[in-house]
Scaffold this motif. Structure first.
Motif, mmCIF file in Angstrom:
data_model
loop_
_atom_site.group_PDB
_atom_site.id
_atom_site.type_symbol
_atom_site.label_atom_id
_atom_site.label_comp_id
_atom_site.label_asym_id
_atom_site.label_seq_id
_atom_site.Cartn_x
_atom_site.Cartn_y
_atom_site.Cartn_z
ATOM 1 N N VAL A 190 -23.639 -30.689 -112.098
ATOM 2 C CA VAL A 190 -23.727 -31.926 -111.327
ATOM 3 C C VAL A 190 -22.490 -32.759 -111.637
ATOM 4 O O VAL A 190 -21.845 -32.590 -112.678
ATOM 5 C CB VAL A 190 -25.007 -32.721 -111.652
ATOM 6 C CG1 VAL A 190 -26.240 -31.978 -111.167
ATOM 7 C CG2 VAL A 190 -25.107 -33.015 -113.147
ATOM 8 N N THR A 191 -22.158 -33.689 -110.718
ATOM 9 C CA THR A 191 -20.929 -34.457 -110.854
ATOM 10 C C THR A 191 -21.187 -35.948 -110.769
ATOM 11 O O THR A 191 -21.993 -36.410 -109.955
ATOM 12 C CB THR A 191 -19.920 -34.066 -109.747
ATOM 13 O OG1 THR A 191 -20.570 -34.127 -108.470
ATOM 14 C CG2 THR A 191 -19.389 -32.667 -109.977
ATOM 15 N N VAL A 192 -20.468 -36.696 -111.612
ATOM 16 C CA VAL A 192 -20.526 -38.155 -111.624
ATOM 17 C C VAL A 192 -19.089 -38.671 -111.592
ATOM 18 O O VAL A 192 -18.244 -38.232 -112.380
ATOM 19 C CB VAL A 192 -21.266 -38.679 -112.868
ATOM 20 C CG1 VAL A 192 -21.123 -40.197 -112.993
ATOM 21 C CG2 VAL A 192 -22.750 -38.293 -112.809
ATOM 22 N N PHE A 193 -18.815 -39.613 -110.707
ATOM 23 C CA PHE A 193 -17.495 -40.229 -110.580
ATOM 24 C C PHE A 193 -17.326 -41.189 -111.758
ATOM 25 O O PHE A 193 -18.052 -42.162 -111.891
ATOM 26 C CB PHE A 193 -17.434 -40.972 -109.242
ATOM 27 C CG PHE A 193 -16.075 -41.467 -108.825
ATOM 28 C CD1 PHE A 193 -15.028 -41.670 -109.716
ATOM 29 C CD2 PHE A 193 -15.838 -41.754 -107.493
ATOM 30 C CE1 PHE A 193 -13.792 -42.133 -109.313
ATOM 31 C CE2 PHE A 193 -14.606 -42.233 -107.058
ATOM 32 C CZ PHE A 193 -13.590 -42.419 -107.973
ATOM 33 N N ALA A 194 -16.348 -40.923 -112.636
ATOM 34 C CA ALA A 194 -16.123 -41.743 -113.825
ATOM 35 C C ALA A 194 -15.426 -43.056 -113.471
ATOM 36 O O ALA A 194 -14.496 -43.070 -112.667
ATOM 37 C CB ALA A 194 -15.296 -40.972 -114.851
ATOM 38 N N HIS A 195 -15.902 -44.144 -114.056
ATOM 39 C CA HIS A 195 -15.332 -45.501 -113.908
ATOM 40 C C HIS A 195 -14.670 -45.726 -112.550
ATOM 41 O O HIS A 195 -13.455 -45.978 -112.461
ATOM 42 C CB HIS A 195 -14.338 -45.803 -115.048
ATOM 43 C CG HIS A 195 -13.498 -44.636 -115.487
ATOM 44 N ND1 HIS A 195 -12.469 -44.140 -114.734
ATOM 45 C CD2 HIS A 195 -13.531 -43.883 -116.610
ATOM 46 C CE1 HIS A 195 -11.905 -43.111 -115.363
ATOM 47 N NE2 HIS A 195 -12.529 -42.945 -116.512
#
Length: 285
Positions: A190-195
């Motif tokens: 899974v992917t999360v857009f950092a800051h």
């Protein structure tokens, strides 16, 4: 998982540009009262095995990586970071891209050192490699060399515009962010857009582009981060809610390279459980 569980989903070790080795990092996380720690070194999974081997009882380890990406939908293109979690590290297409990015980091680092030396600063590339200790080479390792040479007082000064922040900052070979989302998901992660709203780091992408990423399979947005002002954190949370994405919080801990503490920002248990439920590459440990 209890409602008071403390979950930090963004940390770095000596496998990239942190100052704490993976084994000590998981021990520090347990001592800090964390229930879940994600190890997300830049473009590498090298810290996974030592972190897993040293994991204290009671601490859950999420294996991940922070992938150096770029959005090419504007000119000039905008660099950004994507947090990939729980992906299969043997998935060839993703592994090949991470190998390529790490190699490009090394080339860029040596070019920066060459520029510093050409300007009369006695910085050794061998010393920089020594600070990296076999991990993915980054600008913080060059910052260490500047500090040891007495040219700057600390990491913050090393990243000012007259040093690594602008004058000696060179572009690196990143991965198209839409390709990165696809590859991580193909690898079961899974992917999360950092800051995503961190304007203090430079240009940020528009909300419309984040909506396109969500349509392409992005799982979440990192809302609570030390580089986000309170209004930016609130905006990212609203955007995540509008797009049906998971909103996370993380320290982005780098050890002594930054003043941020482990667990300074955390992720809600319900958000964490959504991420884990959506992944099928490797399980939490």
């Amino acid at each position: 998982m209890t409602v008071d569980s403390r979950i930090d989903l963004h940390t770095h070790s000596t496998a990239s540009d942190g100052t704490v080795d993976p084994a000590d990092l998981v021990r520090q996380a347990a001592a800090a009262g964390l229930a879940v720690l994600a190890l997300t070194d830049h473009d590498t999974t090298a810290g996974w095995a030592p972190a897993a081997a040293a994991r204290p009882a009671g601490l859950t380890l999420i294996r991940g990586a922070e992938i150096s990406c770029r959005w090419y939908g504007t000119e000039p293109s905008i660099p950004l970071h994507l947090l990939g979690y729980l992906f299969d590290p043997t998935y060839g297409p993703l592994t090949a891209e991470l190998d390529r990015i790490r190699a490009a980091r090394t080339v860029r680092g040596e070019r920066i050192v060459d520029q510093l030396r050409a300007d009369g600063f006695d910085i050794s590339w061998d010393a920089v490699l020594g600070y990296a200790a076999g991990g993915s080479v980054g600008r913080p390792h060059i910052a260490q060399a500047l500090i040891r040479a007495g040219l700057v007082a600390d990491t913050d000064e090393a990243f000012r515009p007259e040093w690594l922040g602008q004058r000696y900052r060179l572009p690196k070979d990143d991965l198209d962010v839409f390709t990165a989302v696809r590859l991580v998901h193909e690898a079961g992660g899974v992917t999360v857009f950092a800051h995503p709203a961190a304007t203090k780091r430079g240009r940020t992408v528009p909300d419309s582009m984040i909506a396109d990423l969500a349509a392409a399979g992005l799982t979440g947005l990192e809302a609570d981060h030390s580089d986000h002002r309170p209004d930016q954190r609130a905006h990212v949370r609203r955007l995540a809610d509008e797009l049906g994405l998971v909103a996370t919080g993380s320290s982005d801990y780098h050890g002594s390279h930054k003043t941020v503490r482990l667990g300074e920002y955390t992720t809600a248990p319900a958000a964490y459980e959504r991420l884990v439920a959506a992944a099928h590459g490797v399980p939490p440990i």
